[in-house]
Design a protein around this motif. Sequence first.
Motif: not given
Length: 298
Positions: A129-133, A172-174, A202-204, A238-243
């Motif tokens: 999904g939408i993942v932040e690293m 919103g996840g793990r 399957d990820s952004t 959506g918004s591009i952030h690593t919050n």
Amino acid sequence: MTSLVEIYRRFPTREAAIAHLEHVRWPDGPICPACGADTVARKSEPNQADRLQCWSCERSFSATVGTIFHNSHIDLQRWYLLIALMLSAKKGLSAIQAARDLDMRRPTVWSMMHRIRAALADDGKLLAGIVEMDEAYVGGKPRRTNRKDDNDPKPRGRATSKTPIVGAVERGGRVKAKVADKSEMTGADMEAIARAMIQMRDSTLTTDEYSGYNAFNNFVAHRRVNHSTAYVEYDLFGSIHTNTIESFWAILKRAIFGQFHHVSRKYLTLYLREIVYRYNMRRGGCDLDGVLHLAIKP
Ligand SMILES: [Zn+2]
């Protein structure tokens, strides 16, 4: 089940606590851990209520064999209470506090807590999904604050001797996180870490502008946030952030600095497991049985 009162009520005796572990481990009846036979009977001798006897290989055993509770002289009720304390301590629980709460010696509690942490292994399911690293830096030398000649700005983050932790989180996840080595932060290293954590197809993925992520758009939909600009950018997703990962780092740092003083690199992985587990279970599922299922894995 994470309340201490509930655990006292459900497990008023040592036998009740062992019966529960047997039930979690063998929901369809005991299996001999040595030979796999189900021809198992309970020993009838007094004080042997937790011992089971295999009629096939003739060995005797109890439900704790091969678990984190094996060979512990501490009864299971206290183990359960300690697990409940750790799960409900949102900011982390120090061994000193746990020793006070359970009226036990601190070194004993300390090693019990490490056994519990060791059991909280990653579930192996990749993020999607939408993942932040991102990376965070913890530990290292204490900051020098009172040196007269120290007018240079203190090195922070990537420029310090601190230990890097690389993490990724689904919005919103793990979350997943691992202790890395300072020498293992190249583009190839970051790609290997990302692939071990994230389902690329399957990820952004959103990261900051650290050079280690430069080649990421070769294998994943990759967006970068520029921390030097004050505004938040938007695109189709959506918004591009690593919050999200930033708030996980805030939880991590509060736990490390607030509770686990002087964490050595050796134990950082264990503390990290606990913090990740609690974060991933924050919307329910954070209970004694969840930990017991991990604790009984051989
Ligand atoms: Zn057997």
